[in-house]
Motif scaffolding. Structure first.
Motif, PDB file in Angstrom:
ATOM      1  N   ARG A 120       0.841  -1.203   0.000  1.00 44.00           N
ATOM      2  CA  ARG A 120       0.000   0.000   0.000  1.00 44.00           C
ATOM      3  C   ARG A 120       0.871   1.246   0.000  1.00 44.00           C
ATOM      4  NH1 ARG A 120      -3.023  -2.679   3.992  1.00 44.00           N
ATOM      5  NH2 ARG A 120      -4.800  -3.732   3.034  1.00 44.00           N
ATOM      6  N   GLN A 121       1.936   1.224   0.813  1.00 40.12           N
ATOM      7  CA  GLN A 121       2.826   2.384   0.865  1.00 40.12           C
ATOM      8  C   GLN A 121       3.418   2.659  -0.510  1.00 40.12           C
ATOM      9  OE1 GLN A 121       5.944   2.030   3.702  1.00 40.12           O
ATOM     10  NE2 GLN A 121       4.545   1.596   5.395  1.00 40.12           N
ATOM     11  N   MET A 122       3.882   1.589  -1.133  1.00 35.41           N
ATOM     12  CA  MET A 122       4.516   1.733  -2.440  1.00 35.41           C
ATOM     13  C   MET A 122       3.523   2.297  -3.442  1.00 35.41           C
ATOM     14  SD  MET A 122       7.323   1.136  -4.212  1.00 35.41           S
ATOM     15  CE  MET A 122       8.358  -0.239  -3.811  1.00 35.41           C
ATOM     16  N   GLN A 123       2.301   1.790  -3.390  1.00 32.47           N
ATOM     17  CA  GLN A 123       1.280   2.239  -4.345  1.00 32.47           C
ATOM     18  C   GLN A 123       1.033   3.728  -4.173  1.00 32.47           C
ATOM     19  OE1 GLN A 123      -0.338  -0.016  -6.356  1.00 32.47           O
ATOM     20  NE2 GLN A 123      -2.007   1.172  -7.185  1.00 32.47           N
ATOM     21  N   GLU A 124       0.898   4.137  -2.903  1.00 35.15           N
ATOM     22  CA  GLU A 124       0.634   5.547  -2.613  1.00 35.15           C
ATOM     23  C   GLU A 124       1.722   6.429  -3.161  1.00 35.15           C
ATOM     24  OE1 GLU A 124      -0.752   5.363   1.721  1.00 35.15           O
ATOM     25  OE2 GLU A 124       0.129   7.355   1.407  1.00 35.15           O
ATOM     26  N   LYS A 125       2.977   6.026  -2.844  1.00 33.22           N
ATOM     27  CA  LYS A 125       4.081   6.895  -3.253  1.00 33.22           C
ATOM     28  C   LYS A 125       4.219   6.933  -4.764  1.00 33.22           C
ATOM     29  CE  LYS A 125       6.525   7.609   0.776  1.00 33.22           C
ATOM     30  NZ  LYS A 125       6.071   6.581   1.713  1.00 33.22           N
ATOM     31  N   LEU A 126       4.039   5.757  -5.399  1.00 35.18           N
ATOM     32  CA  LEU A 126       4.230   5.724  -6.850  1.00 35.18           C
ATOM     33  C   LEU A 126       3.158   6.533  -7.559  1.00 35.18           C
ATOM     34  CD1 LEU A 126       5.171   2.036  -7.624  1.00 35.18           C
ATOM     35  CD2 LEU A 126       6.610   4.029  -7.875  1.00 35.18           C
ATOM     36  N   ALA A 127       1.971   6.616  -6.953  1.00 38.09           N
ATOM     37  CA  ALA A 127       0.904   7.342  -7.641  1.00 38.09           C
ATOM     38  C   ALA A 127       1.218   8.821  -7.734  1.00 38.09           C
ATOM     39  CB  ALA A 127      -0.408   7.112  -6.915  1.00 38.09           C
ATOM     40  N   ASN A 128       2.077   9.303  -6.801  1.00 38.35           N
ATOM     41  CA  ASN A 128       2.323  10.740  -6.782  1.00 38.35           C
ATOM     42  C   ASN A 128       3.646  11.134  -7.386  1.00 38.35           C
ATOM     43  OD1 ASN A 128      -0.018  11.003  -5.377  1.00 38.35           O
ATOM     44  ND2 ASN A 128       0.979  10.709  -3.407  1.00 38.35           N
ATOM     45  N   ILE A 129       4.234  10.252  -8.161  1.00 36.59           N
ATOM     46  CA  ILE A 129       5.582  10.571  -8.637  1.00 36.59           C
ATOM     47  C   ILE A 129       5.551  11.703  -9.650  1.00 36.59           C
ATOM     48  CG2 ILE A 129       7.328   9.718 -10.194  1.00 36.59           C
ATOM     49  CD1 ILE A 129       7.570   7.301  -8.813  1.00 36.59           C
ATOM     50  N   HIS A 130       4.771  11.523 -10.654  1.00 38.11           N
ATOM     51  CA  HIS A 130       4.878  12.427 -11.792  1.00 38.11           C
ATOM     52  C   HIS A 130       3.565  12.320 -12.536  1.00 38.11           C
ATOM     53  CE1 HIS A 130       6.757  14.242 -15.396  1.00 38.11           C
ATOM     54  NE2 HIS A 130       7.666  14.655 -14.546  1.00 38.11           N
ATOM     55  N   ASP A 131       3.162  13.371 -13.191  1.00 39.34           N
ATOM     56  CA  ASP A 131       1.888  13.247 -13.881  1.00 39.34           C
ATOM     57  C   ASP A 131       2.022  12.579 -15.233  1.00 39.34           C
ATOM     58  OD1 ASP A 131       1.828  16.785 -14.790  1.00 39.34           O
ATOM     59  OD2 ASP A 131       3.379  15.233 -14.835  1.00 39.34           O
ATOM     60  N   LYS A 132       3.268  12.289 -15.660  1.00 35.71           N
ATOM     61  CA  LYS A 132       3.397  11.638 -16.968  1.00 35.71           C
ATOM     62  C   LYS A 132       3.452  10.113 -16.852  1.00 35.71           C
ATOM     63  CE  LYS A 132       5.075  15.063 -20.055  1.00 35.71           C
ATOM     64  NZ  LYS A 132       6.330  15.728 -20.263  1.00 35.71           N
ATOM     65  N   VAL A 133       3.540   9.591 -15.631  1.00 35.83           N
ATOM     66  CA  VAL A 133       3.510   8.127 -15.461  1.00 35.83           C
ATOM     67  C   VAL A 133       2.414   7.765 -14.476  1.00 35.83           C
ATOM     68  CG1 VAL A 133       5.921   7.692 -16.009  1.00 35.83           C
ATOM     69  CG2 VAL A 133       5.279   8.195 -13.684  1.00 35.83           C
ATOM     70  N   THR A 134       1.746   6.654 -14.752  1.00 35.57           N
ATOM     71  CA  THR A 134       0.714   6.173 -13.832  1.00 35.57           C
ATOM     72  C   THR A 134       1.072   4.764 -13.373  1.00 35.57           C
ATOM     73  OG1 THR A 134      -0.520   5.263 -15.670  1.00 35.57           O
ATOM     74  CG2 THR A 134      -1.180   7.438 -14.892  1.00 35.57           C
ATOM     75  N   VAL A 135       0.532   4.421 -12.227  1.00 36.79           N
ATOM     76  CA  VAL A 135       0.786   3.079 -11.716  1.00 36.79           C
ATOM     77  C   VAL A 135      -0.519   2.304 -11.744  1.00 36.79           C
ATOM     78  CG1 VAL A 135       0.398   3.759  -9.316  1.00 36.79           C
ATOM     79  CG2 VAL A 135       1.808   1.790  -9.818  1.00 36.79           C
ATOM     80  N   THR A 136      -0.471   1.072 -12.260  1.00 42.72           N
ATOM     81  CA  THR A 136      -1.658   0.212 -12.249  1.00 42.72           C
ATOM     82  C   THR A 136      -1.394  -0.963 -11.327  1.00 42.72           C
ATOM     83  OG1 THR A 136      -0.846  -1.101 -14.078  1.00 42.72           O
ATOM     84  CG2 THR A 136      -2.280   0.720 -14.615  1.00 42.72           C
TER      85      THR A 136
END
Lengths: 595, 389
Positions: free
Chosen positions: B286-302
């Motif tokens: 969950r932590q990883m998902q949260e952080k990855l979602a906010n990295i950059h607006d040009k990449v998304t995490v699924t």
């Protein structure tokens, strides 16, 4: 047999109801001395008679009525029908035997590789034994339908139907203690078998807790590297501590270790080729790489006794496969010419690629492939050659280089060398070796490189250590000694077996020794009696071999000493007399064989 | 030694976010010791297929333990993870049968579907309504021809957490469909073995579905169970058939005993500490998902929150698959310089039935500390900014 001639304009319907036709058949039946003719599959004009109780004429009347509309798949043959098929063969062969006893047939087929033909009486007994087993099974299942029903799945289409499960229930189950045996020691020259018993006629097997010490003539241990001490073991221990057990990643991602690169270099040096690539499983090597190398529009000529992994790989690739007779280079040439001339069957275009797929040593026949002739044909017609050296690498040849080394063929003549590390190196996994272009292509497009995990590190280390020993790079002559020991063992064992009077298939140098027993009950008796006497062998029957080809298979090893071989031979002789397996009618050389 | 940290040849240790060892059991000393003990007894290779003296005590023990772990009757063990899926399906499904498979099943399952020669019907990823539509259509055809319908077996093949997208399958609804239309359900649990469920028994545990609703579960031992090979579990009726007709079982040498012994030890650990490990892992995911979602607006995490496999892809594709891959590859290389080891999810584009979009596959390791996760996400962010601005 006289064929009745019909004028061209006679309609099909009329032919069927022609009484003359029916009488002609009745004559033949009367001559067979079988009162009730049941189930003669009559092939004239493509008419199949359905089996009915009663006289033959009623069978023929029904032919016009039974229109077999073809569904998208063929209907399964009912068990009743299968039993009568076998019985009918038994009866026909019996009659033939009696006939040929009084007036023998003088044409004999030319012998290839000294294969002795199965005596006709034995063929009859094989079919009779199957007929009896099926009859008993059928009767039993008529009164007591199979009780292994699925739970929680009412109303579902049954998962297993038809002949296969009937065969498993009624034939395989009775003798299944000969297979899937458990060992509890290293699979070296001697093993500890765990004894099993069955409380309910083979439906379940339980361990008794005792172990039987046996000489191991069943494991694939040609150079004796299945050991739990010595340099291989020490190196593998060290590597497990250094590099862990698994990388959990495919080769193309994060799964390539330093040890994989070292292994591939060593393999290419051992075989004398430019480069090599390794995989975690031998079976998967064939299944996952043939689809990358071939595709629809390619022509493949494959030997009739190729291994299941090759057949599956070829099927998955979608190429057109033509099968040629085992090890017969003339048949290969004929089929290859025809296929190359005619092109693709539907489009008549030239083939994109043509490849010949053979094995080094065939594990069920023990024969060595006729490599020089195949290389000659390959060069003449400019096709590729794929040699699967699963059993022959390490076991053949003065340097252990496999069938290529054995014949002294230039490794560059074979386009794709494939082999496994399970047999002679005491590890697991497979490799493909060849030119640098080929290997570079496979590194990117092979299914196993992209999706399947890489070889575990201790396994790779075991291969490296054993290969260095075989090549003599570790400075000792241990490798040389093992290769020589194996070839002496093989020659001695095969000559002694032949001398005793058994029919043995295969070439004199192949460490796989199939000994023909023909009948299924003899196979199971042989395996059980040998185990009682302290020898562990392997019995193989239908469906791994053809129906008249039940055999015992011995796999020799460099770890066997002369005493062990003598013991095996003594016990085999004894059990052979117990069940009458000395089939050979060839002239026996009575000079004593030296080791 | 590959583990939480990797050395890719440059000498410094990179944080490993690419290998599939979710519970990091490869770094446990007792697993290694169990393997070494077995090596001292049996050597490395087993020198034979299961039918011809390649079966050791260790194999039988592992099969028994696996069956107990999943609360099933029997288990069958394969020596390679890929072969498990590719041999198990063709053993049951022949030409003339119908298989309903999710379109994002992984490559090994696709090979199994192809080898079975059955008719394969793909339904949209995780779309239960689409599957129901297809099943209704088939039911209508069946009514017209009941004889053929009675001879056609129907199967459903899904994965618990899809390796190609990181999403979880809606198992309860699929089980309802299975009961209604009389399909046989095969689940592939490579990613969720030991990582889902309050008792770490996988997806049936997670959704609390009894094992009799599922016909067979297949998984590899190459992910959480730090060894090699694969297995299938199910009822005796279903599993024993594979002992004679599973091609990868009958015609191949058995698993090296030392790797089987390592798996037995892993099962010991899972049974003792499994629930805690699952909680910890899901936390980290969950932590990883949260952080990855906010990295950059040009990449998304699924991917699911609690899935240990996540995919990082471009928010807007350039339209050209190779160009996308090129950009992602640059990100991977930059991330290496910031001491994070990533990997591009690799596919054979011309062989996949439904190729997913190019992405970077990120795996979560249970032993990652919160600081390490933060550092990793920062490094990835820096890499993305470097490449994409």
């Amino acid at each position: 047999v006289a064929h009745t001639e019909f004028p061209a304009q006679v309609s099909h319907h009329k032919i069927i109801n022609n009484t003359q036709f029916v009488e002609c058949n009745n004559e033949k039946i009367a001559g067979n001395n079988a009162g009730n003719d049941q189930g003669n599959t009559h092939q004239q004009h493509g008419i199949r008679a359905t089996k009915q109780n009663g006289a033959a004429s009623s069978g023929f009347d029904n032919v016009s009525g039974s229109k077999r509309s073809n569904y998208h798949k063929e209907e399964e043959c009912s068990l009743f029908v299968a039993f009568f098929t076998f019985l009918s063969y038994g009866v026909l062969l019996f009659v033939g035997y009696i006939k040929e006893f009084f007036s023998p047939v003088t044409t004999k087929e030319k012998n290839r590789e000294d294969i002795e033909e199965c005596p006709p009486f034995t063929t009859f007994t094989i079919y009779l034994s199957y007929g009896v087993l099926f009859f008993v099974g059928y009767t039993k299942e008529f009164f007591y339908p199979p009780s292994t029903k699925e739970k929680n799945r009412e109303g579902y289409v049954p998962l297993y139907i038809g002949f296969e499960s009937f065969y498993t229930r009624n034939v395989y189950r009775r003798i299944q203690d000969c297979w899937n045996r458990t060992i509890c020691s290293v699979p070296g020259a001697e093993i500890d078998l765990m004894e099993r018993y069955t409380p309910d006629y083979g439906w379940t097997m339980k361990l008794t807790g005792k172990t039987i010490k046996c000489i191991n003539a069943g494991s694939y241990n040609y150079l004796g590297f299945a050991e739990n001490n010595g340099p291989c073991h020490d190196a593998a221990t060290q590597v497990t501590k250094d590099a862990g057990l698994t990388t959990s990643s495919p080769r193309i991602e994060l799964g390539t270790l330093e040890i994989h690169r070292r292994l591939e270099k060593l393999v290419s040096e051992f075989l004398g080729v430019e480069d090599a690539i390794t995989f975690g499983m031998g079976f998967a090597t064939n299944v996952l790489n043939l689809p990358s190398l071939l595709g629809p529009g390619c022509l493949v000529l494959s030997d009739e006794f190729n291994h299941a992994s090759l057949i599956l790989g070829l099927r998955l690739s979608g190429a057109t496969v033509k099968v040629f007779r085992h090890n017969d280079s003339e048949d290969l040439e004929r089929k290859l010419r025809e296929a190359l001339i005619h092109g693709h069957p539907r489009t008549r275009r030239p083939w994109k690629k043509a490849m010949i797929v053979v094995e080094g040593i065939y594990s069920m026949e023990g024969s060595i492939c006729d490599l020089p002739n195949f290389v000659r044909i390959k060069n003449k017609y400019k096709t590729y050659l794929y040699v699967d050296e699963a059993h022959s690498i390490g076991a053949l040849g003065p340097h252990g280089g496999g069938v290529v080394d054995y014949y002294g063929v230039d490794p560059k003549e074979v386009d794709i060398h494939m082999g496994t590390f399970t047999k002679s190196f005491g590890a697991a996994g497979g490799y493909i070796a060849g030119s640098k272009d080929l290997i570079n292509y496979l590194r990117v497009t092979s299914h196993a490189q992209v999706y399947a995990s890489s070889m575990p590190a201790p396994v790779a280390q075991q291969i490296i250590t054993s290969m260095t020993i075989i090549m003599g790079k570790d400075g000792s002559s241990e490798g040389r000694r093992r290769i020589q020991q194996l070839s002496r063992n093989v020659k001695y064992f095969r000559q002694r077996l032949r001398q005793m009077g058994f029919i043995v298939y295969g070439h004199d140098d192949s460490p796989v020794v199939p000994m023909l027993l023909y009948l299924i009950p003899k196979i199971s008796m042989f395996v059980r009696e040998l185990t009682k006497r302290g020898v562990a062998g392997v019995g193989v029957g239908f469906p791994a071999t053809k129906i008249t080809g039940g055999r015992m298979r011995f796999c020799l090893s460099a770890a066997h000493t002369k005493d062990m071989l003598d013991k095996i031979l003594k016990e085999v002789d004894e059990v052979g007399y117990l069940c009458g397996s000395h089939y050979s009618t060839a002239v026996r050389n009575s000079q004593p064989v030296e080791w | 030694k590959p583990g939480r940290y990797l050395d890719l040849g440059s000498g410094d240790k990179l944080l490993n976010l690419g290998s599939h060892s979710y519970l990091n059991l490869g770094e446990r000393p007792e697993v290694e010791e169990a393997a070494l003990e077995c090596l001292h007894k049996y050597g490395v290779g087993s020198c034979g297929p299961r039918g011809f003296y390649g079966t050791t005590e260790v194999h039988l023990k592992l099969e028994e333990r696996l069956a107990n772990f999943f609360n099933c009757e029997k288990a069958v063990l394969y020596s390679y993870g890929f072969s498990t899926s590719a041999s198990a399906i063709p053993a049951y499904s022949k030409s003339g049968d119908i298989i309903y498979a999710d379109e994002m099943v992984n490559f090994a399952l696709q090979r199994g579907l192809q080898a079975s020669r059955s008719r394969v019907v793909y339904f949209r990823h995780n779309d239960v309504e689409h599957l129901e539509e297809l099943l209704e259509e088939q039911a209508r055809l069946d009514k017209k021809d009941p004889k053929k319908a009675n001879a056609t077996r129907k199967f459903m093949v899904i994965e618990s957490i899809y390796m190609n997208t990181g999403k979880m399958c809606p198992l309860p609804e699929l089980v309802k469909l299975r009961q209604k239309y009389k399909l046989r359900l095969y689940i592939e649990e490579s990613v969720s073995f030991g990582t889902l469920g309050p008792n770490c028994r996988g997806i049936t545990d997670h959704y609390n579905i009894p094992m009799k609703e599922v016909d067979m579960i297949m998984a590899t031992l190459e992910t959480s169970a730090a060894s090699s090979g694969g297995f299938c579990v199910g009822t005796k009726f279903v599993i024993e058939h594979q002992r004679l007709s599973g091609l990868g079982y009958c015609f191949s040498a058995s698993l090296p005993p030392m790797l089987a012994a390592a798996s037995i030890k892993v099962l010991d650990i899972l049974e003792a500490e499994g629930s805690d490990m699952v909680m910890e892992l899901q936390n980290k995911c969950r932590q990883m998902q949260e952080k990855l979602a906010n990295i950059h607006d040009k990449v998304t995490v699924t991917g699911e929150d609690i899935s240990p496999v996540k995919h990082l892809k471009l928010a807007e594709s350039t339209g050209n698959r190779e160009a996308d891959e090129g950009i992602l590859q640059k990100i991977v290389e930059k991330a290496e310089s910031y001491s994070v080891a990533l990997t591009l999810a690799s596919y054979l584009w011309d062989r996949e039935a439904n190729p997913p979009p190019p992405s970077i596959r990120i795996t979560v390791n249970k032993d990652l500390t919160t600081e390490e996760i933060k550092k990793a996400c920062d490094s990835i962010q820096k890499a993305v900014v470097d490449v994409m601005g």
